[in-house]
Motif scaffolding. Structure first.
Motif, PDB file in Angstrom:
ATOM      1  N   ALA A 392       0.799  -1.228   0.000  1.00  0.00           N
ATOM      2  CA  ALA A 392       0.000   0.000   0.000  1.00  0.00           C
ATOM      3  C   ALA A 392       0.827   1.272   0.000  1.00  0.00           C
ATOM      4  O   ALA A 392       0.365   2.314  -0.470  1.00  0.00           O
ATOM      5  CB  ALA A 392      -0.935  -0.002   1.208  1.00  0.00           C
ATOM      6  N   ALA A 393       2.041   1.241   0.561  1.00  0.00           N
ATOM      7  CA  ALA A 393       2.900   2.433   0.598  1.00  0.00           C
ATOM      8  C   ALA A 393       4.346   1.966   0.524  1.00  0.00           C
ATOM      9  O   ALA A 393       4.750   1.069   1.267  1.00  0.00           O
ATOM     10  CB  ALA A 393       2.666   3.242   1.874  1.00  0.00           C
ATOM     11  N   PRO A 394       5.159   2.535  -0.371  1.00  0.00           N
ATOM     12  CA  PRO A 394       6.501   2.003  -0.624  1.00  0.00           C
ATOM     13  C   PRO A 394       7.473   2.268   0.518  1.00  0.00           C
ATOM     14  O   PRO A 394       7.285   3.160   1.335  1.00  0.00           O
ATOM     15  CB  PRO A 394       6.927   2.742  -1.895  1.00  0.00           C
ATOM     16  CG  PRO A 394       6.171   4.036  -1.839  1.00  0.00           C
ATOM     17  CD  PRO A 394       4.850   3.692  -1.218  1.00  0.00           C
ATOM     18  N   GLN A 441      -7.270  -5.278   7.663  1.00  0.00           N
ATOM     19  CA  GLN A 441      -8.291  -4.781   6.752  1.00  0.00           C
ATOM     20  C   GLN A 441      -7.706  -3.678   5.874  1.00  0.00           C
ATOM     21  O   GLN A 441      -6.592  -3.210   6.087  1.00  0.00           O
ATOM     22  CB  GLN A 441      -9.488  -4.251   7.538  1.00  0.00           C
ATOM     23  CG  GLN A 441     -10.151  -5.284   8.440  1.00  0.00           C
ATOM     24  CD  GLN A 441     -11.266  -4.684   9.259  1.00  0.00           C
ATOM     25  OE1 GLN A 441     -11.744  -3.599   8.975  1.00  0.00           O
ATOM     26  NE2 GLN A 441     -11.698  -5.410  10.292  1.00  0.00           N
ATOM     27  N   GLY A 442      -8.512  -3.246   4.911  1.00  0.00           N
ATOM     28  CA  GLY A 442      -8.120  -2.108   4.088  1.00  0.00           C
ATOM     29  C   GLY A 442      -7.538  -2.528   2.754  1.00  0.00           C
ATOM     30  O   GLY A 442      -7.075  -3.652   2.572  1.00  0.00           O
ATOM     31  N   GLY A 443      -7.568  -1.574   1.841  1.00  0.00           N
ATOM     32  CA  GLY A 443      -7.030  -1.786   0.507  1.00  0.00           C
ATOM     33  C   GLY A 443      -6.059  -0.683   0.147  1.00  0.00           C
ATOM     34  O   GLY A 443      -5.616   0.104   0.999  1.00  0.00           O
ATOM     35  N   MET A 444      -5.739  -0.600  -1.129  1.00  0.00           N
ATOM     36  CA  MET A 444      -4.761   0.387  -1.591  1.00  0.00           C
ATOM     37  C   MET A 444      -5.226   1.819  -1.372  1.00  0.00           C
ATOM     38  O   MET A 444      -4.411   2.736  -1.292  1.00  0.00           O
ATOM     39  CB  MET A 444      -4.481   0.162  -3.077  1.00  0.00           C
ATOM     40  CG  MET A 444      -3.899  -1.201  -3.392  1.00  0.00           C
ATOM     41  SD  MET A 444      -2.284  -1.426  -2.645  1.00  0.00           S
ATOM     42  CE  MET A 444      -1.312  -0.282  -3.617  1.00  0.00           C
ATOM     43  N   THR A 445      -6.538   2.035  -1.290  1.00  0.00           N
ATOM     44  CA  THR A 445      -7.059   3.394  -1.115  1.00  0.00           C
ATOM     45  C   THR A 445      -7.698   3.587   0.249  1.00  0.00           C
ATOM     46  O   THR A 445      -8.461   4.530   0.446  1.00  0.00           O
ATOM     47  CB  THR A 445      -8.083   3.716  -2.225  1.00  0.00           C
ATOM     48  OG1 THR A 445      -9.150   2.763  -2.167  1.00  0.00           O
ATOM     49  CG2 THR A 445      -7.429   3.649  -3.592  1.00  0.00           C
ATOM     50  N   ILE A 450      -3.452   5.671   2.638  1.00  0.00           N
ATOM     51  CA  ILE A 450      -3.292   7.076   2.240  1.00  0.00           C
ATOM     52  C   ILE A 450      -2.442   7.833   3.251  1.00  0.00           C
ATOM     53  O   ILE A 450      -1.543   8.603   2.890  1.00  0.00           O
ATOM     54  CB  ILE A 450      -4.676   7.744   2.084  1.00  0.00           C
ATOM     55  CG1 ILE A 450      -5.412   7.143   0.877  1.00  0.00           C
ATOM     56  CG2 ILE A 450      -4.542   9.257   1.930  1.00  0.00           C
ATOM     57  CD1 ILE A 450      -6.856   7.581   0.759  1.00  0.00           C
ATOM     58  N   VAL A 451      -2.699   7.602   4.550  1.00  0.00           N
ATOM     59  CA  VAL A 451      -1.916   8.268   5.590  1.00  0.00           C
ATOM     60  C   VAL A 451      -0.454   7.856   5.497  1.00  0.00           C
ATOM     61  O   VAL A 451       0.464   8.688   5.613  1.00  0.00           O
ATOM     62  CB  VAL A 451      -2.489   7.941   6.982  1.00  0.00           C
ATOM     63  CG1 VAL A 451      -1.513   8.352   8.072  1.00  0.00           C
ATOM     64  CG2 VAL A 451      -3.819   8.639   7.186  1.00  0.00           C
TER      65      VAL A 451
END
Length: 818
Positions: A392-394, A441-445, A450-451
């Motif tokens: 989700a975040a690099p 839980q959660g996805g790419m967006t 995002i945070v």
């Protein structure tokens, strides 16, 4: 009009603030530097009124051009054949029309006072008041400088060459895509002598350091062809100096390769990475330059480097923004003493805002645990297997695990790798120093993803049973590039801590000189909620903040209290206004789009204890929720008005999750009552994230919508009926789905027909960068991404625009052949 056309020519020392529209920004900026007491390269300006008169005298063969220069001249830039044909006709008409002999003779006499064999001609553009200074700055590099002999015929030809720059195919493409009508552009020509200088170059100040480029001989700058160091260039490698702002020490120097001199007939586009003003008085004596082919010597002495740095820093402080300029170094005499004299040759608008005076605490960088470096088998733990999820975040980091069940205690500073079922927006103030996120839980967006991207820390989401498989105190390596979590040994943690302590902060490394940027017709913006995030943009030229997620700003203000309690305070609107002002001033004069609150019930349950709805995405949120309880929306409008009153005129309002025309009309009535629309430049846009906007846009524009911004995250899940935060179904969630792309194209085309701009501020361009070419081809107005993705997005936009221009040229060639 008579007063406007009264004066044809201006010496730089004759220019005052009232003449900016006549002389253009390049000449005006030099004149203002000279007025402040700095030495500038002399110049003579052929005013914009001369060009206006000339266009009226041209015998246009096409009725389309008959009312130039007063016409906005609409060109279908998506029609390659029409674009090239119109550009060629306009340029040929300008070249074939003789100049007025009377003023041409006068120009020749004035230029002859320099007694120089060659001249430099630079375009100097200004835009009418309807456009911001930021837009004027973006045209840097679009119009090309030219050189010529100091003979009357050559001067006439050179002036006409500058004028034709306005009508090149790529220029027309830029004006049309940037929504800049031709009749709002004022083009002057700055004429300057080409001196016999011993060195020339460029300088750029940053909050922490100053970069200086230097090359021998003035013709590099004088031809408009000074290029800062390009890694792959065999033709030009100027010296590069990196000066620490705090100590004044030269941290790095790079002796350039022998430089090719340009002939005076050379005409080349100027594409430096520069952008504000500077110049300096006399320097210390100049040592002789003896550049041997095998062992190149530094062009500038230590004293000259420090003088440049000191002067640049002084001008930056004087102007209150970063300094970017070109300079040349020539010799002169002070009595019997030989002196080196530094003069500014060109000033450029800033490519990025000056960061605030406070320091930004660095987060230990993932670069110190490079994802390209293999992990030693001695540091990998075999007690728990590798866990997988969505990248989700690099980034890649090693750290201890902190498992959170339910909530994060108020005031806790998380310096570990957070493991939780999901990341609540409420935790944002406590997560500033977290090494990374791992969520079930959660996805790419999702909000957590995002945070994490905004904070610049790695995140892996959708990891099944992460809170059960990992326990507080475990050591893991989180790999946000590949979406894996690798259990590690204690030795790995100790080894990383030692390497991080010994390594310098990445932001302070001078190893990579800034690369040049060309102007874009498509605006590049960033999504941020805090000023500190702007530091990730680096030197990338951005055009504003395309999305401020108000929920994240509000969470930072509530400090763990319920949103209900916070908004009941008498000072709440002032606190929010201060937060908005900090962002607006950091990016000024570029626009800031503040998206008003879109708090959904499952998020509000963390904020004030309300019960979450069974399906929050379809529940009471967005503009519909304002009607049931307008308290927070009214508070936001009051904060925006306070920011306006404080001088932040670059703030725009973006309404979220608009479903119907009636919702917008209700909000617009509150906006009218708040007096926000009485400020020049204030605009009200809406998010285009509900599919109903595809069908209602004409009615919304008639009701007062001034622009739309595609929210690809919600648009995707509503079109595909897929919960983006649910791991089981999230694997099928894609903003690049054909249905989503067709919806985006339809929105862009509908916005064009309604004559309003259409932007995009969702995650689609970041997660699927290959769609940027489609967005540019369809005519997207701006693309707003996370700060960390700005550089890659810039390159993708530049390549897409270049491809369009190449296709136009190829189409013209095919037409010519048959």
């Amino acid at each position: 009009m008579a007063a406007y056309e009264e004066q044809h020519f201006y010496w730089l020392d004759q220019i005052d603030s009232a003449d900016r529209g006549l002389v253009g920004d390049v000449a005006y900026d030099l004149a203002m530097l000279a007025r402040r007491g700095y030495a500038v390269w002399p110049g003579l300006v052929v005013s914009a009124s001369v060009f206006q008169q000339f266009l009226r005298q041209v015998d246009w063969s096409q009725p389309l051009f008959a009312d130039l220069p007063d016409s906005s001249l609409y060109v279908d830039v998506n029609n390659a054949r029409q674009l090239q044909a119109i550009a060629q006709q306009l340029q040929q008409a300008i070249r074939s029309t003789p100049l007025d002999g009377t003023w041409l003779q006068e120009l020749g006499q004035l230029a002859s006072t320099w007694n120089t064999p060659s001249l430099m001609l630079r375009p100097s553009v200004s835009l009418q008041a309807a456009h911001t200074p930021m837009m004027t700055g973006r045209i840097r590099g679009l119009l090309t400088a030219h050189t010529c002999n100091a003979e009357l015929e050559a001067i006439a030809h050179g002036v006409q060459q500058i004028w034709t720059e306005l009508f090149r195919a790529r220029s027309l493409f830029y004006w049309q895509r940037s929504r800049i009508p031709l009749n709002t552009i004022r083009l002057a020509v700055l004429i300057q002598p080409i001196p016999e200088a011993i060195a020339s170059g460029a300088v750029h100040t940053h909050p922490t350091h100053t970069e200086i480029w230097a090359a021998p001989q003035s013709k590099l700058v004088a031809s408009g062809s000074f290029l800062p160091p390009l890694a792959a260039s065999d033709l030009l490698a100027p010296d590069y100096y990196w000066v620490d702002a705090a100590t004044g020490e030269v941290e790095m120097t790079h002796a350039g390769l022998p430089v090719l001199a340009f002939s005076e007939s050379t005409s080349s586009e100027f594409v430096p990475p520069l952008s504000t003003p500077l110049c300096a008085p006399a320097l210390a004596s100049q040592p002789s330059i003896n550049r041997e082919s095998d062992v190149p010597h530094p062009i500038l002495s230590a004293d000259q480097i420090h003088t440049l740095e000191h002067t640049a820093r002084r001008i930056a402080d004087d102007l209150g923004r970063p300094v970017e300029l070109e300079w040349c170094l020539s010799t002169g005499r002070d009595g019997s003493n030989l002196m080196s004299i530094l003069q500014v040759t060109q000033r450029h608008p800033a490519t990025q805002p000056r960061m605030p005076a406070f320091s930004i605490a660095p987060i230990p960088s993932a670069e110190h645990v490079s994802s390209s470096r293999p992990l030693s088998s001695a540091t990998v733990s075999s007690q728990v297997g590798v866990l997988t999820g969505l990248a989700a975040a690099p980034g890649r980091r090693i750290g201890r695990v902190l498992v959170v069940n339910g909530y994060v205690p108020k005031g806790t500073t998380i310096e570990q790798i957070l493991v939780a079922s999901s990341v609540s927006p409420r935790w944002l103030p406590e997560l500033q120093q977290a090494r990374g996120f791992i969520t079930e839980q959660g996805g790419m967006t999702s909000h957590g993803a995002i945070v994490a991207r905004e904070l610049g820390i790695p995140a892996v989401v959708g990891v099944a049973d992460a809170t059960r498989q990992l326990k507080t105190g475990d050591v893991v390596c989180i790999d946000g590039d590949r979406g894996v979590v690798i259990p590690m040994s204690e030795a790995a943690l100790l080894s990383q801590d030692a390497s991080v302590a010994a390594a310098p902060a990445p932001a302070a490394s001078p190893s990579a000189p800034m690369m040049p940027y060309r102007p874009l017709a498509t605006q590049l913006m960033v999504n941020v909620s805090q000023v500190e995030a702007l530091a990730q943009v680096g030197s990338v030229p951005i055009n504003g903040i395309g999305l401020v997620r108000s929920e994240h700003v509000l969470l930072g203000l509530t400090q763990g209290r319920s949103l209900y309690d916070w908004q009941s305070q008498a000072q709440a609107s002032y606190q929010l206004a201060e937060a908005i002002q900090k962002l607006a001033r950091a990016i000024a004069p570029s626009p800031l789009f503040y998206r008003s609150a879109d708090v959904r019930s499952h998020e509000r349950s963390f904020l004030d204890g309300t019960v979450a709805e069974p399906n929050p995405i379809l529940g009471l949120h967005g503009t519909l929720s304002y009607q049931s309880d307008p308290t927070l929306f009214d508070l936001e409008l009051e904060a925006l008005r306070l920011a306006q009153d404080a001088g932040c005129t670059n703030v725009r309002l973006l309404l979220p999750f608009v479903r119907t025309v009636e919702e917008f009309q209700w909000c617009d009535r509150r906006i009218q009552q708040s007096n926000l629309r009485h400020t020049s430049g204030f605009q009200v846009w809406i998010m285009a994230e509900v599919p109903s906007i595809l069908f209602l846009l004409p009615e919304l524009v008639a009701a007062g919508v001034q622009g739309i911004s595609i929210g690809s995250n919600d648009l995707t899940q509503l079109l595909l009926a897929i919960d983006r935060d649910s791991p089981p179904t999230g694997a099928n969630y894609s903003e690049a789905h054909p249905a989503v792309l067709r919806a985006m194209r339809q929105l862009i085309q509908a916005a064009h027909q309604a004559e309003i701009p259409c932007a995009i501020c969702g995650e689609a361009p970041v997660q699927h960068p290959y769609i940027i070419a489609d967005l540019v081809r369809w005519g997207i107005y701006s693309i707003s991404v996370s700060p960390a993705a700005a550089a890659a997005t810039y390159q993708a936009i530049a390549q897409a625009e270049q491809a369009l221009l190449l296709e136009a040229a190829r189409q013209t060639s095919r037409d010519a052949r048959g």
